[in-house]
Design a protein around this motif. Structure first.
Motif, PDB file in Angstrom:
ATOM      1  N   MET A 297       0.829  -1.201   0.000  1.00  0.00           N
ATOM      2  CA  MET A 297       0.000   0.000   0.000  1.00  0.00           C
ATOM      3  C   MET A 297       0.865   1.252   0.000  1.00  0.00           C
ATOM      4  N   PHE A 298       2.031   1.176   0.656  1.00  0.00           N
ATOM      5  CA  PHE A 298       2.811   2.402   0.819  1.00  0.00           C
ATOM      6  C   PHE A 298       4.197   2.352   0.193  1.00  0.00           C
ATOM      7  N   GLN A 299       4.822   1.173   0.173  1.00  0.00           N
ATOM      8  CA  GLN A 299       6.236   1.182  -0.222  1.00  0.00           C
ATOM      9  C   GLN A 299       6.416   1.590  -1.683  1.00  0.00           C
ATOM     10  N   GLY A 302       3.543   3.110  -3.326  1.00  0.00           N
ATOM     11  CA  GLY A 302       2.322   2.320  -3.235  1.00  0.00           C
ATOM     12  C   GLY A 302       1.895   1.737  -4.571  1.00  0.00           C
ATOM     13  N   SER A 304      -1.619   0.233  -5.655  1.00  0.00           N
ATOM     14  CA  SER A 304      -2.963  -0.083  -5.196  1.00  0.00           C
ATOM     15  C   SER A 304      -3.473  -1.369  -5.828  1.00  0.00           C
ATOM     16  N   SER A 307      -1.780  -4.399  -3.955  1.00  0.00           N
ATOM     17  CA  SER A 307      -2.268  -4.349  -2.584  1.00  0.00           C
ATOM     18  C   SER A 307      -3.725  -4.817  -2.518  1.00  0.00           C
TER      19      SER A 307
ATOM     20  N   LEU B 229      -8.775   5.346   1.723  1.00  0.00           N
ATOM     21  CA  LEU B 229      -7.646   6.269   1.674  1.00  0.00           C
ATOM     22  C   LEU B 229      -7.784   7.201   0.476  1.00  0.00           C
ATOM     23  N   LYS B 244      -5.934  13.694   6.661  1.00  0.00           N
ATOM     24  CA  LYS B 244      -5.775  12.884   7.867  1.00  0.00           C
ATOM     25  C   LYS B 244      -6.102  13.703   9.110  1.00  0.00           C
ATOM     26  N   VAL B 323      -3.201   4.413   9.027  1.00  0.00           N
ATOM     27  CA  VAL B 323      -3.720   4.754   7.711  1.00  0.00           C
ATOM     28  C   VAL B 323      -4.489   6.072   7.734  1.00  0.00           C
ATOM     29  N   GLY B 326      -2.109   8.908  10.051  1.00  0.00           N
ATOM     30  CA  GLY B 326      -0.763   9.148   9.561  1.00  0.00           C
ATOM     31  C   GLY B 326       0.296   8.823  10.586  1.00  0.00           C
ATOM     32  N   THR B 327       1.558   8.939  10.174  1.00  0.00           N
ATOM     33  CA  THR B 327       2.650   8.527  11.051  1.00  0.00           C
ATOM     34  C   THR B 327       3.565   9.696  11.412  1.00  0.00           C
TER      35      THR B 327
END
Lengths: 336, 386
Positions: A297-299, A302, A304, A307, B229, B244, B323, B326-327
């Motif tokens: 999803m992110f690396q 991402g 989609s 994923s 998302l 977010k 998700v 956020g981080t």
């Protein structure tokens, strides 16, 4: 900081108030728009229409939320899995073909099957054994409460707790992880437990077993208490041993509950994510589907499509249980 | 009474059961206890000894040097160098030696004869007296010594102070509360109305809707993440607000908790005595009044069960928070902060243990004070898969 909590509390109050206001006002409007007045025909027609509309007023917010957050995304994910990494071009089933040939995906499937084979069985078994053993103990409830406690701990918190247990210091040093300390005490070599392929999966599973056994125990314990005393007394009179009573009298009577516990933990296992992410992040062959999906999803910006394809595989795995649950719930409802 | 007799009175099988359960409970509590004890230990002790030794003195091996020629004094016929090997670091000398191969050759508080008229006394408190009958030379001063030093257990709140302020755990605690409180309370009302409609109102499609709710309980969150998302990003861009936000995560948690909430509450509400509701109907009460005046108060146990469930779920969640919130460091909830610390502070157990304990403190309090409701909820809704 304090202002943040205050605003959260305000939101809570406003949210509850808004929800209450919605229900109150819509119901009021309905009563006013279709009153009980006029001639008998009109009044009874209004009554009928009100009875038709009102359930949907009650259900409205719930249905809206469920549709936006669960129903629509399931369909959208199915569609996205047929599109490329940016969801722009249609690529057919090539994401699935990629998955089948991808080493990481295969590893995840293998590991997920391993988790499914071990964790539900272990939790149910330990849960049942502890439930039976604590049943007649004076301090049984206290013991159960302590075994149940890890249920309250987050997977991430549990991961920290267990990472400390698996901690490794070089050979000859004082081990501060209890597992290596025990191994060293008995003259063994300390190991980097989380980096031993295959077995490290087991070490991760132990965390989930530690968390979930309490759940199995609580449910099975309640089921055991529900077994009619007469059946056990009859078996005792017939000269059955404790072992026979357990397997031939008690277990068959709580079979339905065992199945429920088993499937509940099965679903949890399929979605296991936090433990793998925090302990190894899928390194040393510990990848599982949920973490793989999160990774894609992110690396690298991402993907989609890939994923989504992995998420669909997860969904497919859950579907049989879902159907079984719906059937069972339907049967229960007929009884009411 | 002899052991044999009392054993016979208790019964051997019962004794075995008691011991086994004791062992199981110890096994289950031990991991948490380890983190708990460690979080109060002194950072330096924590790094060199297991937490199970926390209550006894820990012994460490050290190497040091005696003072140099400049400290030499003459006392009568003897040349003396004195000082303290521990340099005020605290602890007790348990043994010392002058060779690396025999670091524990001599006991403290007694004179050790090193040969050639040279003697060394090191006391437990670290003070030493190094004497020689002939003047010391460069060769036998600044002598290397090896010490076994025992330090008494030190317990401190420093770790907590450090993580709450320095590592952002305090901020994360507030963030977790900010997420969890509304996300627990808002779904209750929405679910309760829906559950009432599904149990006491008749309309077309009721069975189908209930089946859908039961089905949605087990839908993996992973199925929802990607489209949501994207949706959040689109809505954020459209309205010109960040995608977010706390509002976003409240709604997400509300929706994800709804299927279980509706199912749990419906199971409870449908079991309320029919007579009460029917007689209220006969008295002319509408559904809205019946719900607010009769059903809601009677359903308190079920509402409490669900509230505990949802609170624990939201507080312990990592995925949804990562998700939808956020981080970034200032937005991390406790689970997220813990996950970040595992990456950046992997070996600093004084930080990890204190942070972990802060994060599990609230759920544990909730658990132990409201266990009754939690168990009831579990029994009613064991279809849910977490």
């Amino acid at each position: 900081m304090l202002s943040q909590i205050v605003s959260a509390l305000i939101v809570m109050v406003v949210g509850v108030f808004a929800a209450a206001a919605y229900f109150y006002l819509t119901n009021r409007v309905l009563d006013l728009a279709l009153p009980d007045k006029g001639d008998v025909v009109a009044a009874s027609r209004n009554l009928r229409i009100r009875a038709m509309i009102r359930p949907w007023l009650f259900l409205g917010p719930a249905i809206l939320l469920l549709t936006i957050y669960l129903v629509y995304p399931v369909i959208a994910t199915l569609i996205l899995s047929l599109y490329g990494r940016d969801a722009q071009e249609f690529v057919g089933v090539s994401n699935y073909i990629w998955a089948v040939n991808d080493a990481g995906f295969r590893q995840s499937i293998f590991n997920n099957i391993l988790w499914l084979a071990i964790v539900p069985a272990a939790c149910t078994f330990f849960g049942l054994v502890i439930a039976v053993m604590t049943d007649r103990l004076m301090w049984g409830n206290f013991a159960k409460s302590l075994v149940f406690m890890p249920m309250a701990i987050s997977f991430v918190g549990a991961s920290v707790i267990w990472k400390f247990i698996y901690d490794y210091r070089g050979e000859g040093q004082i081990q501060i992880g209890i597992l290596n300390a025990i191994v060293q005490y008995f003259g063994g070599q300390p190991e980097v437990w989380l980096a031993i392929p295959f077995w490290n999966n087991i070490f991760l599973m132990i965390i989930l077993i530690w968390i979930q056994t309490g759940f199995a125990m609580v449910i099975l314990s309640a089921a055991l208490r529900g077994i009619p005393e007469e059946t056990i007394e009859a078996a005792v009179i017939d000269g059955a041993s404790g072992w026979q009573i357990f397997w031939k009298i008690m277990v068959p009577q709580i079979w339905g509950t065992i199945a429920t516990v088993w499937t509940t933990i099965t679903i949890l296992v399929l979605k296991v994510f936090d433990i793998v992410l925090t302990m190894t992040n899928g390194q040393w062959n510990t990848e599982v589907l949920a973490n793989l999906m999160f990774g894609w999803m992110f690396q690298g910006g991402g993907d989609s499509g890939r994923s989504a394809a992995i998420a669909v595989v997860l969904m497919l795995a859950v579907t049989p249980i879902m159907i079984w649950n719906i059937r069972r719930a339907n049967e229960e409802m007929k009884g009411r | 009474m002899s052991i044999g007799k009392s054993l016979a009175r208790i019964g051997l099988p019962r004794l075995i059961v008691n011991i086994t359960v004791l062992f199981v409970v110890a096994l289950w509590v031990m991991p948490t206890l380890g983190i708990f004890v460690s979080s109060f230990r002194d950072k330096d002790q924590l790094a060199v000894s297991g937490w199970w030794t926390a209550f006894s003195s820990s012994e460490r091996n050290e190497a040091g040097r005696l003072a140099g020629l400049d400290k030499m004094k003459q006392e009568g016929p003897l040349y003396v160098i004195s000082g303290n090997v521990l340099d005020g670091k605290g602890g007790t000398v348990k043994a010392f030696g002058t060779k690396a191969v025999a670091p524990r050759a001599y006991k403290p508080d007694a004179e050790a004869d090193l040969g050639d008229g040279i003697k060394l006394t090191i006391n437990s408190d670290g003070s030493y007296r190094y004497t020689s009958t002939a003047p010391f030379t460069e060769d036998n001063t600044s002598r290397r010594i090896y010490l076994a030093v025992a330090t008494p257990p030190v317990f401190t709140l420093t770790n907590y102070k450090n993580v709450l302020t320095g590592e952002g755990i305090g901020q994360s605690f507030v963030n977790s509360l900010t997420v969890a409180i509304p996300a627990t309370v808002i779904p209750i009302l929405v679910a309760a109305f829906a559950a009432y409609a599904l149990s006491w109102m008749s309309f077309k499609g009721r069975t189908l809707l209930l089946a859908a709710v039961v089905g949605l309980i087990v839908v993996p969150l992973q199925m929802s993440l990607i489209p949501l998302l994207r949706l959040y990003n689109d809505v954020g861009t459209f309205l010109g607000v960040p995608s977010k936000t706390y509002a976003g995560i409240w709604l997400a948690h509300t929706a994800f908790g709804l299927p279980l909430a509706i199912y749990l509450l419906r199971n409870y509400i449908v079991g309320l005595p029919k007579e009460i509701i029917e007689s209220a109907r006969v008295d002319g009460a509408g559904d809205f009044e019946i719900f607010t005046k009769i059903v809601l108060p009677l359903s308190f146990p079920a509402l409490a069960s669900f509230a505990i469930f949802q609170f624990l779920w939201v507080w312990n969640d990592l995925l949804v928070a990562m998700v939808f919130l956020g981080t970034e460091k200032d937005k991390l909830v406790l689970t997220g902060a813990l996950n970040a610390l595992l990456g950046s502070r992997g070996g600093n157990w004084e930080i990890l243990s204190a942070s972990a304990f802060v994060s599990i403190l609230v759920p544990l309090l909730v658990f132990f004070s409201l266990q009754r409701y939690l168990v009831r909820g579990l029994l009613a809704g064991s279809v849910k898969g977490g």
